[in-house]
Design a protein around this motif. Structure first.
Motif, PDB file in Angstrom:
ATOM      1  N   LEU A 254      25.809  -5.281  14.794  1.00 39.66           N
ATOM      2  CA  LEU A 254      25.083  -6.468  14.377  1.00 39.66           C
ATOM      3  C   LEU A 254      25.563  -7.618  15.246  1.00 39.66           C
ATOM      4  CD1 LEU A 254      23.243  -7.896  12.225  1.00 39.66           C
ATOM      5  CD2 LEU A 254      25.327  -8.271  10.921  1.00 39.66           C
ATOM      6  N   VAL A 255      24.623  -8.425  15.722  1.00 38.86           N
ATOM      7  CA  VAL A 255      24.973  -9.599  16.515  1.00 38.86           C
ATOM      8  C   VAL A 255      24.818 -10.820  15.620  1.00 38.86           C
ATOM      9  CG1 VAL A 255      24.450 -10.947  18.573  1.00 38.86           C
ATOM     10  CG2 VAL A 255      24.118  -8.476  18.598  1.00 38.86           C
ATOM     11  N   VAL A 256      25.883 -11.621  15.534  1.00 37.82           N
ATOM     12  CA  VAL A 256      25.902 -12.776  14.650  1.00 37.82           C
ATOM     13  C   VAL A 256      26.062 -14.036  15.500  1.00 37.82           C
ATOM     14  CG1 VAL A 256      27.116 -13.893  12.723  1.00 37.82           C
ATOM     15  CG2 VAL A 256      26.976 -11.403  12.833  1.00 37.82           C
ATOM     16  N   ASN A 257      25.311 -15.058  15.158  1.00 41.04           N
ATOM     17  CA  ASN A 257      25.459 -16.344  15.818  1.00 41.04           C
ATOM     18  C   ASN A 257      26.749 -16.988  15.309  1.00 41.04           C
ATOM     19  OD1 ASN A 257      25.324 -18.998  16.699  1.00 41.04           O
ATOM     20  ND2 ASN A 257      23.129 -19.154  16.394  1.00 41.04           N
ATOM     21  N   ALA A 258      27.750 -17.070  16.169  1.00 43.65           N
ATOM     22  CA  ALA A 258      29.066 -17.583  15.775  1.00 43.65           C
ATOM     23  C   ALA A 258      29.004 -19.029  15.298  1.00 43.65           C
ATOM     24  CB  ALA A 258      30.049 -17.459  16.939  1.00 43.65           C
ATOM     25  N   ASP A 259      28.003 -19.781  15.745  1.00 40.75           N
ATOM     26  CA  ASP A 259      27.871 -21.171  15.317  1.00 40.75           C
ATOM     27  C   ASP A 259      27.435 -21.296  13.861  1.00 40.75           C
ATOM     28  OD1 ASP A 259      28.592 -22.186  17.820  1.00 40.75           O
ATOM     29  OD2 ASP A 259      26.530 -22.045  18.549  1.00 40.75           O
ATOM     30  N   LEU A 260      26.927 -20.219  13.285  1.00 39.96           N
ATOM     31  CA  LEU A 260      26.458 -20.253  11.904  1.00 39.96           C
ATOM     32  C   LEU A 260      27.476 -19.722  10.903  1.00 39.96           C
ATOM     33  CD1 LEU A 260      22.750 -19.120  12.385  1.00 39.96           C
ATOM     34  CD2 LEU A 260      23.687 -21.434  12.291  1.00 39.96           C
ATOM     35  N   ILE A 261      28.651 -19.319  11.384  1.00 37.50           N
ATOM     36  CA  ILE A 261      29.679 -18.772  10.498  1.00 37.50           C
ATOM     37  C   ILE A 261      30.454 -19.904   9.848  1.00 37.50           C
ATOM     38  CG2 ILE A 261      31.808 -17.422  10.393  1.00 37.50           C
ATOM     39  CD1 ILE A 261      30.659 -15.693  12.652  1.00 37.50           C
ATOM     40  N   GLU A 262      30.509 -19.864   8.518  1.00 38.63           N
ATOM     41  CA  GLU A 262      31.275 -20.864   7.769  1.00 38.63           C
ATOM     42  C   GLU A 262      32.675 -20.347   7.467  1.00 38.63           C
ATOM     43  OE1 GLU A 262      30.930 -23.702   3.817  1.00 38.63           O
ATOM     44  OE2 GLU A 262      29.414 -22.195   4.186  1.00 38.63           O
ATOM     45  N   THR A 263      32.767 -19.110   6.926  1.00 40.56           N
ATOM     46  CA  THR A 263      34.071 -18.530   6.616  1.00 40.56           C
ATOM     47  C   THR A 263      34.075 -17.042   6.951  1.00 40.56           C
ATOM     48  OG1 THR A 263      33.459 -17.987   4.337  1.00 40.56           O
ATOM     49  CG2 THR A 263      34.495 -20.131   4.705  1.00 40.56           C
ATOM     50  N   VAL A 264      35.284 -16.540   7.179  1.00 39.21           N
ATOM     51  CA  VAL A 264      35.514 -15.112   7.349  1.00 39.21           C
ATOM     52  C   VAL A 264      36.672 -14.776   6.428  1.00 39.21           C
ATOM     53  CG1 VAL A 264      36.107 -13.262   8.957  1.00 39.21           C
ATOM     54  CG2 VAL A 264      34.789 -15.220   9.761  1.00 39.21           C
ATOM     55  N   GLU A 265      36.453 -13.849   5.503  1.00 37.18           N
ATOM     56  CA  GLU A 265      37.521 -13.538   4.548  1.00 37.18           C
ATOM     57  C   GLU A 265      37.737 -12.030   4.443  1.00 37.18           C
ATOM     58  OE1 GLU A 265      36.375 -14.330   0.344  1.00 37.18           O
ATOM     59  OE2 GLU A 265      34.477 -14.952   1.230  1.00 37.18           O
ATOM     60  N   HIS A 266      38.955 -11.694   4.063  1.00 38.54           N
ATOM     61  CA  HIS A 266      39.319 -10.296   3.882  1.00 38.54           C
ATOM     62  C   HIS A 266      39.367  -9.989   2.394  1.00 38.54           C
ATOM     63  CE1 HIS A 266      41.170  -6.432   4.496  1.00 38.54           C
ATOM     64  NE2 HIS A 266      42.074  -6.757   3.604  1.00 38.54           N
TER      65      HIS A 266
ATOM     66  N   ASP B  97      24.173 -20.896   5.631  1.00 40.60           N
ATOM     67  CA  ASP B  97      23.088 -20.903   4.645  1.00 40.60           C
ATOM     68  C   ASP B  97      23.452 -20.159   3.365  1.00 40.60           C
ATOM     69  OD1 ASP B  97      22.984 -18.275   5.442  1.00 40.60           O
ATOM     70  OD2 ASP B  97      20.912 -18.344   6.169  1.00 40.60           O
ATOM     71  N   GLY B  98      24.710 -19.674   3.266  1.00 36.48           N
ATOM     72  CA  GLY B  98      25.177 -18.986   2.067  1.00 36.48           C
ATOM     73  C   GLY B  98      25.060 -17.479   2.114  1.00 36.48           C
ATOM     74  N   LYS B  99      24.359 -16.942   3.123  1.00 37.55           N
ATOM     75  CA  LYS B  99      24.248 -15.486   3.247  1.00 37.55           C
ATOM     76  C   LYS B  99      25.618 -14.899   3.519  1.00 37.55           C
ATOM     77  CE  LYS B  99      19.545 -15.305   5.001  1.00 37.55           C
ATOM     78  NZ  LYS B  99      18.697 -14.926   6.141  1.00 37.55           N
ATOM     79  N   LYS B 100      25.862 -13.723   2.964  1.00 38.47           N
ATOM     80  CA  LYS B 100      27.135 -13.037   3.172  1.00 38.47           C
ATOM     81  C   LYS B 100      26.879 -11.713   3.879  1.00 38.47           C
ATOM     82  CE  LYS B 100      29.532 -15.074  -0.747  1.00 38.47           C
ATOM     83  NZ  LYS B 100      30.638 -15.747  -0.109  1.00 38.47           N
TER      84      LYS B 100
END
Length: 89
Positions: free
Chosen positions: A12-24, A34-37
């Motif tokens: 999957l290719v993700v736009n890094a500018d749209l990432i709010e958080t990365v959690e484990h 936009d709230g999508k996980k």
């Protein structure tokens, strides 16, 4: 853009500018602005490393990706063209 691996193994290719958080959690959860996980198999530190690498590439700009000669010879050429009283010819 960064590549991550979904739980089913697909890319999957993700736009890094749209990432709010990365959690484990049990897996890596990427939350977008936009709230999508997105739940992915890629480890948190790998996602962070890819984001940093992406941002460094953007910051360098297109001209920085081309190999350029070292500045040493250019600096020597400038000095060779100077008069003793430091005026440039």
């Amino acid at each position: 853009m960064i590549y991550v691996t979904r739980l089913d193994g697909s890319q999957l290719v993700v736009n890094a500018d749209l990432i709010e958080t990365v959690e484990h959690t049990a897996d890596t959860v990427i939350t977008l602005l936009d709230g999508k996980k997105l739940v992915v198999k890629t480890l948190v530190h790998e996602v962070v490393d890819r984001i940093v690498e992406y941002r460094q590439t953007i910051a360098r700009g297109p001209m920085r990706q081309v190999d350029t000669p070292p500045l040493g010879p250019a600096a020597a050429a400038i000095q060779a063209n100077q008069h003793p009283n430091n005026e440039v010819r």
